[in-house]
Design a protein around this motif. Structure first.
Motif, PDB file in Angstrom:
ATOM      1  N   PHE A 146       1.301  -1.049  -0.084  1.00  0.00           N
ATOM      2  CA  PHE A 146      -0.298  -0.142  -0.568  1.00  0.00           C
ATOM      3  C   PHE A 146       1.290   1.213   0.154  1.00  0.00           C
ATOM      4  CE2 PHE A 146      -3.063  -3.489   2.168  1.00  0.00           C
ATOM      5  CZ  PHE A 146      -4.149  -2.988   1.539  1.00  0.00           C
ATOM      6  N   ALA A 147       0.519   1.577  -0.995  1.00  0.00           N
ATOM      7  CA  ALA A 147       1.813   3.074  -0.985  1.00  0.00           C
ATOM      8  C   ALA A 147       0.514   4.659  -0.417  1.00  0.00           C
ATOM      9  CB  ALA A 147       0.683   3.925  -2.092  1.00  0.00           C
ATOM     10  N   THR A 148      -0.469   3.897   0.143  1.00  0.00           N
ATOM     11  CA  THR A 148      -0.986   5.296   1.463  1.00  0.00           C
ATOM     12  C   THR A 148      -1.130   4.091   2.386  1.00  0.00           C
ATOM     13  OG1 THR A 148      -3.476   5.303   0.147  1.00  0.00           O
ATOM     14  CG2 THR A 148      -1.415   6.748  -1.019  1.00  0.00           C
ATOM     15  N   LEU A 149      -1.493   5.741   3.845  1.00  0.00           N
ATOM     16  CA  LEU A 149      -2.599   4.796   4.722  1.00  0.00           C
ATOM     17  C   LEU A 149      -1.380   3.736   5.627  1.00  0.00           C
ATOM     18  CD1 LEU A 149      -5.224   5.078   6.113  1.00  0.00           C
ATOM     19  CD2 LEU A 149      -5.951   3.688   5.006  1.00  0.00           C
ATOM     20  N   THR A 150      -1.937   2.340   5.176  1.00  0.00           N
ATOM     21  CA  THR A 150      -1.548   1.327   6.058  1.00  0.00           C
ATOM     22  C   THR A 150       0.222   0.611   5.177  1.00  0.00           C
ATOM     23  OG1 THR A 150      -2.636  -0.440   4.487  1.00  0.00           O
ATOM     24  CG2 THR A 150      -2.933   0.137   6.952  1.00  0.00           C
ATOM     25  N   THR A 151       0.674   1.617   4.892  1.00  0.00           N
ATOM     26  CA  THR A 151       2.588   1.575   4.468  1.00  0.00           C
ATOM     27  C   THR A 151       3.450   0.605   4.989  1.00  0.00           C
ATOM     28  OG1 THR A 151       3.155   3.697   5.997  1.00  0.00           O
ATOM     29  CG2 THR A 151       2.089   4.258   3.183  1.00  0.00           C
ATOM     30  N   HIS A 152       3.413   1.381   6.372  1.00  0.00           N
ATOM     31  CA  HIS A 152       4.678  -0.192   7.087  1.00  0.00           C
ATOM     32  C   HIS A 152       3.872  -1.577   7.406  1.00  0.00           C
ATOM     33  CE1 HIS A 152       8.152   2.675   7.028  1.00  0.00           C
ATOM     34  NE2 HIS A 152       7.725   3.396   7.360  1.00  0.00           N
ATOM     35  N   ILE A 153       4.783  -2.391   7.959  1.00  0.00           N
ATOM     36  CA  ILE A 153       3.567  -3.765   8.414  1.00  0.00           C
ATOM     37  C   ILE A 153       3.419  -2.979   9.825  1.00  0.00           C
ATOM     38  CG2 ILE A 153       5.689  -4.381   9.181  1.00  0.00           C
ATOM     39  CD1 ILE A 153       4.127  -6.814   7.557  1.00  0.00           C
ATOM     40  N   ASP A 154       3.703  -2.539  10.249  1.00  0.00           N
ATOM     41  CA  ASP A 154       3.643  -2.114  11.718  1.00  0.00           C
ATOM     42  C   ASP A 154       1.857  -2.229  11.995  1.00  0.00           C
ATOM     43  OD1 ASP A 154       5.917  -1.116  11.158  1.00  0.00           O
ATOM     44  OD2 ASP A 154       6.281   0.577  12.242  1.00  0.00           O
ATOM     45  N   ASP A 155       0.878  -1.342  10.939  1.00  0.00           N
ATOM     46  CA  ASP A 155      -0.315  -1.277  11.689  1.00  0.00           C
ATOM     47  C   ASP A 155      -0.437  -2.639  11.225  1.00  0.00           C
ATOM     48  OD1 ASP A 155      -0.314   1.300  11.378  1.00  0.00           O
ATOM     49  OD2 ASP A 155      -0.167   2.053   9.250  1.00  0.00           O
ATOM     50  N   PHE A 156      -0.239  -3.829  10.664  1.00  0.00           N
ATOM     51  CA  PHE A 156      -1.103  -5.061  10.461  1.00  0.00           C
ATOM     52  C   PHE A 156      -0.255  -6.247  11.870  1.00  0.00           C
ATOM     53  CE2 PHE A 156      -0.428  -4.278   6.162  1.00  0.00           C
ATOM     54  CZ  PHE A 156      -1.749  -3.521   5.373  1.00  0.00           C
ATOM     55  N   VAL A 157       0.554  -5.349  12.592  1.00  0.00           N
ATOM     56  CA  VAL A 157       0.635  -6.307  13.642  1.00  0.00           C
ATOM     57  C   VAL A 157      -0.463  -5.766  14.876  1.00  0.00           C
ATOM     58  CG1 VAL A 157       2.230  -7.144  15.149  1.00  0.00           C
ATOM     59  CG2 VAL A 157       3.202  -5.739  12.821  1.00  0.00           C
ATOM     60  N   GLU A 158      -1.083  -6.989  14.813  1.00  0.00           N
ATOM     61  CA  GLU A 158      -2.069  -7.133  16.479  1.00  0.00           C
ATOM     62  C   GLU A 158      -1.472  -7.666  17.400  1.00  0.00           C
ATOM     63  OE1 GLU A 158      -5.155 -10.325  16.911  1.00  0.00           O
ATOM     64  OE2 GLU A 158      -6.674  -8.537  16.056  1.00  0.00           O
ATOM     65  N   SER A 159      -0.293  -8.644  17.316  1.00  0.00           N
ATOM     66  CA  SER A 159       0.104  -8.574  18.777  1.00  0.00           C
ATOM     67  C   SER A 159       1.673  -9.724  18.360  1.00  0.00           C
ATOM     68  CB  SER A 159      -0.230  -9.434  19.994  1.00  0.00           C
ATOM     69  OG  SER A 159      -0.851 -11.128  19.318  1.00  0.00           O
ATOM     70  N   LEU A 160       2.080  -9.820  18.925  1.00  0.00           N
ATOM     71  CA  LEU A 160       3.879 -10.545  18.700  1.00  0.00           C
ATOM     72  C   LEU A 160       4.440 -10.978  19.897  1.00  0.00           C
ATOM     73  CD1 LEU A 160       6.077  -6.905  17.465  1.00  0.00           C
ATOM     74  CD2 LEU A 160       5.154  -8.695  16.055  1.00  0.00           C
ATOM     75  N   ARG A 161       5.232 -11.909  19.713  1.00  0.00           N
ATOM     76  CA  ARG A 161       5.713 -12.002  20.402  1.00  0.00           C
ATOM     77  C   ARG A 161       7.380 -13.299  20.555  1.00  0.00           C
ATOM     78  NH1 ARG A 161       4.373 -16.755  24.255  1.00  0.00           N
ATOM     79  NH2 ARG A 161       5.882 -18.868  24.374  1.00  0.00           N
ATOM     80  N   THR A 162       8.057 -12.804  21.152  1.00  0.00           N
ATOM     81  CA  THR A 162       9.330 -12.461  20.814  1.00  0.00           C
ATOM     82  C   THR A 162       9.709 -13.285  21.814  1.00  0.00           C
ATOM     83  OG1 THR A 162       8.901 -10.411  20.202  1.00  0.00           O
ATOM     84  CG2 THR A 162      10.797 -11.348  20.471  1.00  0.00           C
ATOM     85  N   VAL A 163      11.041 -14.285  21.615  1.00  0.00           N
ATOM     86  CA  VAL A 163      12.356 -14.271  22.481  1.00  0.00           C
ATOM     87  C   VAL A 163      13.437 -13.988  22.964  1.00  0.00           C
ATOM     88  CG1 VAL A 163      13.412 -17.226  22.648  1.00  0.00           C
ATOM     89  CG2 VAL A 163      11.150 -17.108  21.964  1.00  0.00           C
ATOM     90  N   THR A 164      13.244 -13.369  23.839  1.00  0.00           N
ATOM     91  CA  THR A 164      14.446 -12.079  24.563  1.00  0.00           C
ATOM     92  C   THR A 164      15.028 -13.156  24.915  1.00  0.00           C
ATOM     93  OG1 THR A 164      13.492 -11.665  26.848  1.00  0.00           O
ATOM     94  CG2 THR A 164      13.029 -10.701  24.742  1.00  0.00           C
ATOM     95  N   PRO A 165      16.940 -12.721  24.842  1.00  0.00           N
ATOM     96  CA  PRO A 165      17.508 -13.537  26.354  1.00  0.00           C
ATOM     97  C   PRO A 165      16.895 -13.432  27.377  1.00  0.00           C
ATOM     98  CG  PRO A 165      18.706 -12.250  24.830  1.00  0.00           C
ATOM     99  CD  PRO A 165      17.534 -11.882  24.698  1.00  0.00           C
ATOM    100  N   ALA A 166      16.074 -12.999  28.343  1.00  0.00           N
ATOM    101  CA  ALA A 166      15.419 -12.469  29.091  1.00  0.00           C
ATOM    102  C   ALA A 166      14.206 -13.216  29.125  1.00  0.00           C
ATOM    103  CB  ALA A 166      15.564 -11.174  29.543  1.00  0.00           C
TER     104      ALA A 166
END
Lengths: 522, 522
Positions: free
Chosen positions: A214-234
């Protein structure tokens, strides 16, 4: 049989430009860069490269996860930037990872991070390896006992689809085409198509704040992310699935764009789109980029939200053989899964015409450019051995500064091409994304270089362009990310105290400082 | 003469509900809560309240910035929550700030933070004081030598308008109506109208991730922020004006929602809207909330982006005298500064009708509800002395969980009303904002309470509802923020490691830990 990816260039072994595409490229190099094809060497072979012996050995418990297999180490040495390709063709793999991890699941990732934290081994998350900013090269310095490239390719599934909310739980290592294939039976699509789509991953898109379809509005992936799961060293950091929330600063927004420096994104709930059933396209010509920009601004501020609102300037149109350099082209499109888009297109086309756009009868121009755009990454394995410097950079700036910005950035890039190579070269520009308050600009530059000094020449051009765009008020990157290459200008751009806050957050999540060192922090 | 704000309730001294509004309120209390008006006392007077002597004295250099004037201390003791109003009417101002700072500029703010950091004095940024979650009460505990409420009211200007980019540089302490007045000559508007609009500030909206005018797309103030300038105890943090950027995690998104815990937002470049020239409105009736929800979901997922797409359930419609409880109402509206919105409205109305909505001829219902909505905050100064418990809470949840969520949250709230008060009370619901993946729900509850135990009774209801909504997968707040009241549930909602990262970031920006202690961190 699975096909092997090239370790020195784009795509699978055996894939590349077609004969007509090559002909066009060689003609461009000869005619526009004033250089005939030089003697060029074949791409590197695995057997030609002597890798340093791994500095660390896998612990017994991780023997099945970590490998020192040479092809894997080669494949994980570089992304797809210009200087990386030059070094690959120079058979320079000095920074190859000592080991490559291919964890089968989250607990194996956690085990790798545990071991790496205690053994002071740097860990570099690796999705599709399509970074063009030095984001995945294990150039971590001597304060680590070694470096591991952690490949997410085994986490490659769409786990769950929620049709009511139009969302799906998707693993981070899955590539674009596999996401589309898994969603299609459900009637959904991701509608996020960076140029790298075929060889980049969901996790990579999120970690680098990818810009897409999308060239406008939802340009970055950011706006499509509803939630995230991340493995950190902690430990695990997982946000709650929510359509919206005002409970403190967004946890997801800290992980988006973290480029592997805070942890390994393993999974996301993504907002999906319906498959488009209605479309409308139009192409308009303008005498130059600034004339097109005035029309783009009018459409961007009208609340119409076209899916495409891109501009290629005269030089870009000519380079891609879309026209003979006589016009800048504005490509306008609407799409909808719900309703015919005629009224939307009618008003946008009216605005573009009001601003002097000459509507083209055929839509070939846009299509032709689009195909060339997707095939572009294959060109570098031909241009590098020819000694041609060819790269892109991108930025974004508010409308009030657009003309001053573009004038100085273009001039600085052109001057640097001449300074570095003695040749004027070619600079072309496009708008890739457009906001109500300004466009994202994308520059492509090419010049014949000195095969012995390509990286040094490139560095001068890159630094001059980056200095100019930061001084003119732009961002060092709109969607290519920071990596190692952009760090000097990222440090200028970001508020110093935000750098301190980010470093502090990293210490909380990655106490041993092993996650992608040198990127973003400090 | 400037009018004085009430220190115990909403708005200016002398403002309040009209006679007809009061009549309606008293009738509601009598008929629906089964309680006649009880003996009620007059609001507190300044002369009735004995304030503790300030525990700290202003340093000489800040004598002109800090005041111990009693009215100022009273005005800055409380926000506008139910328990705060109860305590104000009980003449309980035990947590009054020792001093109130009214800095004239940024350097005076920095000087206050310097002094507070060295003297271990808590600093609570204060915009309009409209917090309903205990966000501004100086309840900071005994580990501080005192508490200062820092009022931003002197930073009240629109400094600069950039018409090309449709953006303006605006100071944080300005209230909604003054922003609108300053933008009007330029042909722009902020188009962000929380219920508190008249008595809340830009800085407060950003610090609390306020939800505003638009029911879809740009629901939170977040998306209108182009850049931010914040004074932290460690120095100034200012982001670059950019229409978009992918350079690392967003610095602005760390400050948005930080609720004064990381520093004092002093200025923002805000994206503006054109003044609407075209509008269309419609109201539809449904038998119940879930029937309306199915229509709302269809519209929210169609890519039409109505400015209004709100639902009030049967109870809410009845309570506000919009109807006699026989329907849930869906209010649909489009607005544009650029084009007639007929095709947008036609398709949305078609979707609503397809889902069983009965279109109303008149649009009175929506208007009537809107007026009642804006006047609501004045009711509490009448209901509290009547011993009536009346409060709201809000959440958001994905569509797949909506029915289960609403069923348990409503049941838990109703059960808690009876448990706490012995009276069934009234619970009503609306959707305030809608996303493609789910709605934001807003609950209002009322019951006659025991005047001697109002806060204890309220706390039982609030805790039961909050426990239920967190267990059912919602957020503890969609746009009211966290404050002190929501901390237990915010800790459950946020990923624990994000809490650790946020605490680490706070230590970098606020090393002495003086900024709004008890809110968000730890």
């Amino acid at each position: 049989m699975t096909r092997r990816l090239k370790f020195y260039g784009w795509g699978f072994e055996g894939d590349g430009l077609s004969e007509p595409e090559r002909d066009h490229l060689f003609r461009f190099v000869a005619e526009k860069l004033g250089a005939g094809p030089r003697p060029s060497g074949p791409p590197p072979q695995e057997s030609e490269i002597v890798l340093r012996a791994p500095r660390v050995a896998p612990p017994a418990a991780l023997a099945g996860v970590l490998t020192a297999e040479p092809y894997e180490r080669l494949l994980h040495t570089y992304g797809k930037s210009f200087p990386e390709t030059v070094r690959a063709f120079a058979r320079d793999f000095a920074n190859a990872p000592d080991l490559v991890a291919v964890p089968a699941n989250e607990s194996e990732i956690a085990a790798v991070l545990d071991w790496a934290s205690s053994a002071k081994v740097a860990v570099i998350p690796f999705g599709g390896g399509s970074s063009v900013v030095g984001g995945v090269e294990p150039a971590v310095g001597d304060s680590y006992s070694g470096a591991v490239s952690l490949d997410l390719r085994a986490l490659n599934r769409v786990i769950e689809v929620d049709p009511a909310s139009r969302a799906a739980r998707i693993q981070a290592g899955i590539r674009g085409p596999a996401i589309e294939a898994a969603l299609k039976p459900h009637g959904f699509a991701i509608r996020h198509y960076p140029q790298s789509f075929e060889h980049s991953t969901l996790g990579g898109w999120i970690a680098t704040r990818s810009g897409g379809h999308f060239a406008t509005l939802t340009t970055h992936i950011d706006d499509f992310v509803e939630s995230l799961r991340t493995v950190t060293p902690a430990g695990i950091l997982e946000s709650r699935r929510l359509p919206g929330s005002g409970a403190g600063p967004s946890p997801d927004r800290l992980m988006m764009g973290s480029e592997g420096s805070l942890g390994v994104i393993v999974e996301a709930w993504m907002r999906l789109q319906g498959r488009p059933r209605f479309r409308a396209d139009a192409v308009f010509g303008f005498p130059d980029l600034f004339a097109a920009a005035r029309a783009v601004r009018a459409v961007a501020q009208a609340g119409l939200y076209p899916s495409n609102l891109r501009v290629i300037d005269n030089d870009e149109a000519g380079t891609y053989a879309v026209n003979a350099y006589e016009e800048s082209l504005l490509v306008l499109a609407f799409e909808s899964s719900d309703h015919p888009v005629g009224p939307w297109m009618a008003r946008a086309a009216e605005l573009v015409s009001d601003h002097g756009g000459r509507r083209h009868d055929a839509e070939d121009a846009g299509q032709r450019w689009r195909m060339a755009f997707i095939r572009m990454p294959y060109a570098r394995e031909l241009t590098v051995p020819m000694g041609v410097i060819n790269d892109t950079f991108e930025s974004a700036v508010t409308w009030d500064r657009l003309e001053a910005f573009h004038t100085v950035v273009r001039a600085a890039t052109e001057a640097a091409l001449t300074e570095a190579t003695g040749n004027a070269g070619v600079v072309s520009t496009r708008f890739t994304h457009v906001y109500p308050d300004g466009p994202a600009l994308y520059y492509t530059f090419s010049a014949p270089g000195d095969p012995a000094r390509l990286i040094e020449q490139w560095r001068h051009i890159k630094a001059s362009a980056s200095d100019a765009l930061i001084a003119a008020g732009g961002t060092i990157t709109h969607h290519h990310a920071v990596g190692r290459d952009h760090m000097p200008w990222y440090r200028e751009q970001r508020p110093a105290l935000f750098g301190a806050a980010l470093a502090a957050a990293k210490r909380a999540l990655d106490p041993a400082g092993v996650m992608n060192p040198g990127v973003l922090v400090p």
